[in-house]
Write a protein that holds these residues in place. Structure first.
Motif, PDB file in Angstrom:
ATOM      1  N   ASN A  30       0.967  -1.127   0.051  1.00 47.88           N
ATOM      2  CA  ASN A  30      -0.065   0.035   0.026  1.00 47.88           C
ATOM      3  C   ASN A  30       0.868   1.369   0.043  1.00 47.88           C
ATOM      4  O   ASN A  30       0.114   2.476   0.007  1.00 47.88           O
ATOM      5  N   ILE A  31       2.306   1.043   0.069  1.00 51.44           N
ATOM      6  CA  ILE A  31       3.046   2.341  -0.170  1.00 51.44           C
ATOM      7  C   ILE A  31       3.202   2.661  -1.784  1.00 51.44           C
ATOM      8  O   ILE A  31       3.691   2.004  -2.373  1.00 51.44           O
ATOM      9  N   ASN A  32       2.516   3.868  -1.931  1.00 49.28           N
ATOM     10  CA  ASN A  32       2.486   4.203  -3.220  1.00 49.28           C
ATOM     11  C   ASN A  32       4.107   4.466  -4.042  1.00 49.28           C
ATOM     12  O   ASN A  32       4.059   3.880  -5.278  1.00 49.28           O
ATOM     13  N   ALA A  33       4.700   4.913  -3.243  1.00 47.66           N
ATOM     14  CA  ALA A  33       6.143   5.155  -4.015  1.00 47.66           C
ATOM     15  C   ALA A  33       7.061   5.055  -3.069  1.00 47.66           C
ATOM     16  O   ALA A  33       7.160   5.032  -1.715  1.00 47.66           O
ATOM     17  N   MET A  34       8.264   4.257  -3.443  1.00 48.41           N
ATOM     18  CA  MET A  34       9.388   4.144  -2.825  1.00 48.41           C
ATOM     19  C   MET A  34      10.745   4.687  -3.493  1.00 48.41           C
ATOM     20  O   MET A  34      10.651   4.683  -4.880  1.00 48.41           O
ATOM     21  N   GLY A  35      11.719   5.106  -2.655  1.00 47.40           N
ATOM     22  CA  GLY A  35      12.732   5.795  -3.424  1.00 47.40           C
ATOM     23  C   GLY A  35      14.212   5.253  -2.913  1.00 47.40           C
ATOM     24  O   GLY A  35      14.174   4.754  -1.718  1.00 47.40           O
ATOM     25  N   ALA A  49      16.491   7.512  -7.219  1.00 46.86           N
ATOM     26  CA  ALA A  49      15.436   6.667  -8.065  1.00 46.86           C
ATOM     27  C   ALA A  49      14.167   6.773  -7.378  1.00 46.86           C
ATOM     28  O   ALA A  49      14.296   6.676  -6.059  1.00 46.86           O
ATOM     29  N   ARG A  50      13.070   6.767  -7.907  1.00 47.14           N
ATOM     30  CA  ARG A  50      11.780   6.504  -7.346  1.00 47.14           C
ATOM     31  C   ARG A  50      11.003   5.637  -8.260  1.00 47.14           C
ATOM     32  O   ARG A  50      10.979   5.750  -9.569  1.00 47.14           O
ATOM     33  N   ILE A  51      10.173   4.917  -7.603  1.00 45.87           N
ATOM     34  CA  ILE A  51       9.314   4.138  -8.510  1.00 45.87           C
ATOM     35  C   ILE A  51       7.697   4.002  -7.349  1.00 45.87           C
ATOM     36  O   ILE A  51       7.934   3.819  -6.379  1.00 45.87           O
ATOM     37  N   GLY A  55       4.026   1.860 -11.407  1.00 41.42           N
ATOM     38  CA  GLY A  55       5.434   1.356 -12.511  1.00 41.42           C
ATOM     39  C   GLY A  55       5.967   2.784 -12.779  1.00 41.42           C
ATOM     40  O   GLY A  55       6.782   2.666 -13.767  1.00 41.42           O
ATOM     41  N   ASN A  56       5.430   3.994 -12.518  1.00 46.24           N
ATOM     42  CA  ASN A  56       6.142   5.192 -12.822  1.00 46.24           C
ATOM     43  C   ASN A  56       7.612   5.164 -12.105  1.00 46.24           C
ATOM     44  O   ASN A  56       7.492   5.147 -11.003  1.00 46.24           O
ATOM     45  N   ILE A  57       8.517   5.707 -13.010  1.00 49.61           N
ATOM     46  CA  ILE A  57       9.748   5.584 -12.362  1.00 49.61           C
ATOM     47  C   ILE A  57      10.496   6.862 -12.795  1.00 49.61           C
ATOM     48  O   ILE A  57      10.241   7.473 -13.806  1.00 49.61           O
ATOM     49  N   ASN A  58      11.363   7.475 -12.017  1.00 50.94           N
ATOM     50  CA  ASN A  58      11.996   8.689 -12.362  1.00 50.94           C
ATOM     51  C   ASN A  58      13.595   8.480 -11.667  1.00 50.94           C
ATOM     52  O   ASN A  58      13.842   7.795 -10.843  1.00 50.94           O
TER      53      ASN A  58
END
Length: 121
Positions: A30-35, A49-51, A55-58
Motif C-alpha cells: 500500500n505504499i505508493n512510492a519508494m525511493g 531513483a523513485r518508483i 510503475g512510474n519511475i524517475n
C-alpha cells in the motif's frame, strides 16, 4: 511502521555493477512510492531513483541509463541495479517511502542504516 533494511553494497571498481536490496519488515503493497537516496561525505542526501505502485519511475539525471529501480511487492523488496559505476557514485545508499508534497518527492518514515557503496580502483 514498516522497517527497511538495505543490503548489497560493497567495494567495486569503476565500470562495475552492484545490486542493492531493500527489504521491508512489513507490507509495502500500500505504499505508493519508494525511493533510493544516497549521501556522499560532506554532501546532502539526494533522491537517486523513485518508483510508484503503478510503475512510474524517475531517476536523477546523473544515473539515467546506468541505474534501474524495481520493486517486488510480493517479496516486500525494492531493488536498485547499478551498472557502469563511477567514483562519484560512492555514497551510503538508503531506501525509504516517498510522497509527493508541495511539488517535490519527499521521504517519510524512518531511515534504515543504509548500505555503503564505494567505487574505487
Amino acid at each position: 511502521q514498516v522497517q527497511l533494511v538495505e543490503s548489497g553494497g560493497g567495494l567495486v571498481q569503476p565500470g562495475g555493477s552492484l545490486r542493492l536490496s531493500c527489504a521491508a519488515s512489513g507490507s509495502i503493497f500500500n505504499i505508493n512510492a519508494m525511493g533510493w537516496y544516497r549521501q556522499a561525505p560532506g554532501k546532502q542526501r539526494e533522491l537517486v531513483a523513485r518508483i510508484t505502485l503503478g510503475g512510474n519511475i524517475n531517476y536523477l539525471d546523473s544515473v539515467k541509463g546506468r541505474f534501474t529501480i524495481s520493486r517486488d511487492s510480493a517479496k516486500n523488496t525494492v531493488y536498485l541495479q547499478m551498472n557502469s559505476l563511477k567514483s562519484e557514485d560512492t555514497a551510503v545508499y538508503y531506501c525509504i517511502a516517498v510522497k509527493w508534497i508541495g511539488g517535490s518527492w519527499l521521504p517519510f518514515g524512518s531511515w534504515g542504516q543504509g548500505t555503503q557503496v564505494t567505487v574505487s580502483s
